[in-house]
Scaffold this active site. Structure first.
Site, PDB file in Angstrom:
ATOM      1  CG  HIS A  13     107.549  17.209  37.905  1.00 14.52           C
ATOM      2  ND1 HIS A  13     106.716  17.093  36.651  1.00 14.52           N
ATOM      3  CD2 HIS A  13     107.026  18.196  38.500  1.00 14.52           C
ATOM      4  CE1 HIS A  13     105.522  17.905  37.048  1.00 14.52           C
ATOM      5  NE2 HIS A  13     105.864  18.464  38.140  1.00 14.52           N
ATOM      6  CG  HIS A  15     106.237  22.243  41.538  1.00 13.86           C
ATOM      7  ND1 HIS A  15     105.551  23.028  40.605  1.00 13.86           N
ATOM      8  CD2 HIS A  15     105.604  21.108  41.194  1.00 13.86           C
ATOM      9  CE1 HIS A  15     104.958  22.398  39.853  1.00 13.86           C
ATOM     10  NE2 HIS A  15     105.152  21.126  40.020  1.00 13.86           N
ATOM     11  CE  LYS A  88     119.987  22.994  20.630  1.00 10.06           C
ATOM     12  NZ  LYS A  88     120.426  21.949  21.478  1.00 10.06           N
ATOM     13  CG  HIS A 132      99.838  19.191  33.900  1.00 10.36           C
ATOM     14  ND1 HIS A 132     100.170  19.220  35.430  1.00 10.36           N
ATOM     15  CD2 HIS A 132      98.457  18.686  33.904  1.00 10.36           C
ATOM     16  CE1 HIS A 132      99.060  18.955  36.046  1.00 10.36           C
ATOM     17  NE2 HIS A 132      97.985  18.531  35.118  1.00 10.36           N
ATOM     18  CG  HIS A 166     102.563  14.972  37.000  1.00 12.13           C
ATOM     19  ND1 HIS A 166     101.587  14.609  35.923  1.00 12.13           N
ATOM     20  CD2 HIS A 166     102.929  16.142  37.146  1.00 12.13           C
ATOM     21  CE1 HIS A 166     101.307  16.091  35.438  1.00 12.13           C
ATOM     22  NE2 HIS A 166     102.278  16.776  36.274  1.00 12.13           N
ATOM     23  CG  ASP A 238     104.079  16.965  40.772  1.00 10.17           C
ATOM     24  OD1 ASP A 238     104.566  18.369  40.767  1.00 10.17           O
ATOM     25  OD2 ASP A 238     103.121  16.760  40.387  1.00 10.17           O
TER      26      ASP A 238
HETATM   27  O1  DOR Z   1      99.371  18.843  42.413  1.00 11.49           O
HETATM   28  C1  DOR Z   1     100.148  19.703  41.759  1.00 11.49           C
HETATM   29  N1  DOR Z   1     100.720  20.723  42.086  1.00 11.49           N
HETATM   30  N2  DOR Z   1     100.125  19.324  40.439  1.00 11.49           N
HETATM   31  C2  DOR Z   1     100.753  20.191  39.459  1.00 11.49           C
HETATM   32  O2  DOR Z   1     100.603  20.110  38.455  1.00 11.49           O
HETATM   33  C3  DOR Z   1     101.203  21.511  39.994  1.00 11.49           C
HETATM   34  C4  DOR Z   1     101.582  21.576  41.535  1.00 11.49           C
HETATM   35  C5  DOR Z   1     101.849  22.864  42.105  1.00 11.49           C
HETATM   36  O3  DOR Z   1     102.527  23.394  41.467  1.00 11.49           O
HETATM   37  O4  DOR Z   1     101.543  23.124  42.996  1.00 11.49           O
HETATM   38 ZN    ZN Z   2     104.344  19.536  39.161  1.00  5.98          ZN
END
Ligand code: DOR
Ligand code: ZN
Length: 334
Positions: A13, A15, A88, A132, A166, A238
């Protein structure tokens, strides 16, 4: 225990953002991880196959020479059967955000019932659903309130693989054991901190994330499950970078930036608790088995030697433990 070797670590997970931020943070994950599940909450969201291809290309560009598999996700909306069939083989799953639950989730789902046709198609195609899991209730109760929805989906769609993203509560860990088709990710910070670390003393915006860190007993249950390498629990950092001015301000953005320290801190946590033999499963093997992925091999050796965490990366992003010394470092990556 002064040295630890991990094979093909995965972050299930992550970003990475886009543009300059992508250029800055993608190499920091790609140096030590073999692959990661890439979150689709860009502006606008990654909600078409074209957008997936475009974003994947920019990620591959940003990671340079590092061997790193970006496991792409689509942002959940109602998709047609044709769209899902086309997507897919290019995605690892679809990420569902309740509308407004977190950063860039405004286009998320308002009522789960109304999108069940797409969920049914995903079940038939063997496409994982990543969620989420938070309601719009009182902030400390949002995850526990959402557990009823996980229960409903896991029962109604028994062949659908659902990842509870998470998780932050003892109750979520318990639910994991109730349904074979539920799996979960847990972040670094939720194994370490409670709400006290965020807001119990001076407010720490760099530890503010969604879902918010909970009570000591929740943290302990998560840590216990991770240290045991619960077979359906995976590491998902995350790691969510925001520019410093979006964190150190009034109206702080949610997200903790942990990508560059995650493996070092996990090595410390697992060795300190005498569970170093379980870190491999938590940070790679469980994910490879549950998602049936085979990323290129990468061998990361960690050593108990102090690492001074930079105060800031790229003059932009403040990491967890900024400016502090942590006991483990990355020695080599092969
Ligand atoms: O703390 C978070 N930041 N939780 C999330 O679900 C998204 C993430 C973000 O994209 O900044
Ligand atoms: Zn996230």
């Amino acid at each position: 225990m002064d040295q630890l070797t991990l094979n093909t670590p995965l972050d299930m997970h992550l970003h990475l953002r886009d543009g300059d931020m992508l250029e800055l943070v993608a190499p920091l994950s790609a140096e030590t991880f073999s692959g990661a599940v890439i979150m689709p909450n860009l502006v606008p969201p990654v909600d078409s196959l074209d957008a997936v291809h475009g974003y994947r290309g920019r990620i591959l560009q940003a990671i340079g020479k590092n061997a790193f598999a970006p496991f792409m996700t689509l942002f959940f909306r109602q998709y047609s059967e044709a769209e899902l069939l086309a997507a897919k083989d290019h995605i690892i799953g679809i990420k569902l955000y309740p509308a407004g639950a977190t950063t860039n989730s405004e286009a998320g789902v308002k009522a789960i019932d109304s999108v069940e046709p797409t969920i049914r198609l995903m079940e038939e195609m063997g496409m994982p659903l990543l969620i989420h899991g938070e309601t719009h209730g009182f902030v400390m109760d949002r995850e526990t309130e959402f557990l009823a929805t996980y229960r409903h989906l896991a029962t109604k769609f028994p062949k659908l693989n659902i990842t509870m993203e998470h998780i932050t509560t003892a109750a979520a860990v318990e639910l994991l054991d109730e349904f074979e088709n539920l799996r979960a990710t847990v972040t670094l910070q939720h194994l370490l901190i409670t709400l006290d670390d965020v807001a119990g003393g001076m407010l720490n915006p760099h530890l503010f994330c969604k879902p918010i860190a909970k009570r000591p007993e929740d943290r302990d249950a998560l840590l216990d499950a991770a240290l045991k390498a619960h077979p359906r629990l995976m590491f998902g950092s995350d790691s969510a970078p925001h520019p410093r001015e979006k964190k150190e301000c009034c109206g702080c953005a949610a997200g903790v930036f942990t990508a560059p320290i995650a493996l070092q801190v996990l090595a410390d946590l697992f060795t300190k608790n005498g569970c170093q033999q379980n870190l491999q499963a938590f940070v790679s093997d469980n994910a490879r088995r549950l998602y049936d992925v085979t990323p290129a091999e990468k061998v990361v050796t960690l050593v108990r030697e102090p690492f001074e965490v930079p105060a800031i990366y790229g003059e932009t992003v403040v990491p967890m433990y900024a400016g502090e010394t942590i006991p483990w470092s990355v020695q080599s990556v092969e």
